[in-house]
Design an enzyme around this catalytic site. Sequence first.
Site, short mmCIF file in Angstrom:
data_model
loop_
_atom_site.label_atom_id
_atom_site.label_comp_id
_atom_site.label_asym_id
_atom_site.label_seq_id
_atom_site.Cartn_x
_atom_site.Cartn_y
_atom_site.Cartn_z
N ARG A 1 0.86 -1.19 0.00
CA ARG A 1 0.00 0.00 0.00
C ARG A 1 0.89 1.24 0.00
O ARG A 1 1.69 1.43 0.92
CB ARG A 1 -0.90 -0.02 1.25
CG ARG A 1 -1.74 1.22 1.43
CD ARG A 1 -2.70 1.08 2.61
NE ARG A 1 -3.43 2.32 2.80
CZ ARG A 1 -3.18 3.18 3.78
NH1 ARG A 1 -2.26 2.96 4.69
NH2 ARG A 1 -3.90 4.30 3.86
N HIS B 1 -2.64 10.99 0.81
CA HIS B 1 -2.09 10.76 2.15
C HIS B 1 -1.45 12.09 2.60
O HIS B 1 -0.25 12.20 2.76
CB HIS B 1 -1.08 9.61 2.12
CG HIS B 1 -0.76 9.03 3.46
ND1 HIS B 1 -0.91 7.68 3.75
CD2 HIS B 1 -0.27 9.58 4.59
CE1 HIS B 1 -0.53 7.44 5.00
NE2 HIS B 1 -0.13 8.59 5.53
N GLU C 1 -6.93 8.63 6.47
CA GLU C 1 -7.09 9.32 7.75
C GLU C 1 -7.54 10.78 7.60
O GLU C 1 -6.80 11.71 7.97
CB GLU C 1 -5.80 9.25 8.57
CG GLU C 1 -5.33 7.83 8.83
CD GLU C 1 -4.12 7.76 9.76
OE1 GLU C 1 -3.58 8.81 10.14
OE2 GLU C 1 -3.71 6.64 10.10
N ASN D 1 -7.27 2.18 10.08
CA ASN D 1 -5.95 2.29 10.70
C ASN D 1 -6.15 2.29 12.20
O ASN D 1 -6.94 3.08 12.73
CB ASN D 1 -5.25 3.58 10.28
CG ASN D 1 -4.87 3.57 8.80
OD1 ASN D 1 -5.07 2.57 8.11
ND2 ASN D 1 -4.32 4.67 8.32
N TYR E 1 -4.16 2.23 16.02
CA TYR E 1 -2.92 2.35 16.79
C TYR E 1 -3.12 2.26 18.29
O TYR E 1 -2.31 1.70 19.00
CB TYR E 1 -2.20 3.66 16.45
CG TYR E 1 -1.58 3.63 15.07
CD1 TYR E 1 -0.30 3.10 14.88
CD2 TYR E 1 -2.26 4.08 13.95
CE1 TYR E 1 0.27 3.04 13.63
CE2 TYR E 1 -1.71 4.03 12.69
CZ TYR E 1 -0.44 3.50 12.53
OH TYR E 1 0.13 3.43 11.27
N GLU F 1 -3.45 0.04 8.30
CA GLU F 1 -2.22 0.40 9.04
C GLU F 1 -2.34 -0.08 10.46
O GLU F 1 -3.40 0.06 11.09
CB GLU F 1 -2.02 1.92 9.12
CG GLU F 1 -1.48 2.57 7.89
CD GLU F 1 -1.29 4.07 8.07
OE1 GLU F 1 -1.02 4.54 9.21
OE2 GLU F 1 -1.42 4.78 7.06
O1 IFM Z 1 3.05 7.69 9.89
C1 IFM Z 1 1.69 7.75 10.08
C2 IFM Z 1 0.95 7.54 8.79
O2 IFM Z 1 1.34 8.44 7.81
C3 IFM Z 1 -0.54 7.69 9.00
N1 IFM Z 1 -0.98 6.86 10.08
C4 IFM Z 1 -0.26 6.89 11.32
C5 IFM Z 1 1.23 6.69 11.06
C6 IFM Z 1 2.00 6.74 12.38
O3 IFM Z 1 1.83 7.98 12.99
#
Ligand code: IFM
Length: 478
Positions: free
Chosen positions: A92, A136, A181, A310, A312, A383
């Site tokens: 990706r 992005h 995002e 995504n 985290y 992600e």
């Molecule tokens: O590096 C970023 C990415 O560009 C978008 N999502 C989160 C990642 C980590 O912060």
Amino acid sequence: MSNPASPPVVGVLAERPPLTFPPGFLWGAATAAYQIEGAATEGGRTPSIWDTFSHTPGRVVAGHTGDVACDHYHRLDRDVALMAELGLRSYRFSVSWSRVQPGGHGPVNQEGLDFYRRLVDQLLANGIEPWLTLYHWDLPQLLEDAGGWPTRDTSARFAEYTSLVAGALGDRVRYWTTLNEPWCSAFLGYGSGAHAPGRSDPADAVRAGHHLMLGHGLAVQALRSSARSDAEVGVTVNLYPVTPATDSPGDADAARRIDALANRFFLDPLLRGAYPVDLMLDLERVADFGHVHEGDLDTIAAPLNLVGINYYSRHVVAAPAAQAPPQPYWRTPSCWPGSEHVRFVTRGVPVTDMDWEIDPPGLVETLQRVYEEYTDLPLYVTENGSAFVDTVVEGHVDDPDRVAYFDAHLRAAHQAITAGVPLRGYFAWSLMDNFEWAWGYTKRFGMIHIDYRSQVRTLKSSGRWYAEVIRRNGLAAQ
Ligand code: IFM
């Protein structure tokens, strides 16, 4: 939104059994144009908002810029060879708008397109499915000068750019995501100003969020007419479970507010065709939603083939401290317009080098929520990953913390699949260390270590571990 904060399961080292993923599960890794390409002034590329922002003193740690980054633009062959070595099934990447359409509108820059055509062809030649993200975060500076995402016309420009890319690569790229995002583009870019273009106006942030989604809807139409008929089209949102710190009504309201801004602001229009009513009330003193024209929400809710998520970490939030002095919102640059008073609290659980709490159960919660409350479309984790401090010792980088992070989140992904969530793939963030936005090169997320002086690439132990996960389509016992 979830129940009052309880400690996550991470750190409980119960025995972890081997796990196999469904056949055809799409294993990938992700990057983004500005974070890796470099060659900022080559091949006809014009500045994006991130070039301007990173060259503005004080915006990015240590004055780092993406001018050279991982020099991927010149090291494409080597980088695709490394992807093949890892056994990636999909890669990706994102296209730099100002590389392929330097004016932000009008003619295409053939040299820019050729770079992506070469990338796509090399991926295909290596049996790696290209997954193309159109946006992005790197808006052409010329479009920011014309008003940026708070301006409606930017959505139309995005659709025009999408047609150009789809016209050129639509015969060979099957997987497309429009935006990556949009929360970050809107609320960090125009709310707190922590990201490019670095503006802080709460009303602009809300307008930007809408125009990003409108651009997405128009781009979907462009893809439907220019990309191949079996194109898989979607959007990537970054989602967080939001948990109240306690079960007090004030904390519950704080969680509702942050959930509305972080998650439902995007999920509801994209997948239900409406803004949440409580969100609009929270934003009453910030924006009147006059920027939402008739028909916009139908455009935004265009039928998709997939949703990218995504993931985290989790947000744990609380009501303002009783003694906190009232702050007029317009004096507080914030990425939470209308809810600037909410406190973000930490629970003392392990964190990554970004200070983000490690919370694998939050991934299960997030995937289940999207499936149960919004859609039965195929979902992809587009992600997931972690920054840790890495050191090269005699040509090797051992990164057990990153392996543990991936392992725990893949177990969570598997748990969601077992619970019935149609999760079809997983993309590790990131293929290689790269320019981590306002943090510059000080945070490393990659499975491949980059020495930014020599541009030497070193596969970390997490990369070797991930290659084995892909090879066996699952996880070994731990
Ligand atoms: O590096 C970023 C990415 O560009 C978008 N999502 C989160 C990642 C980590 O912060």
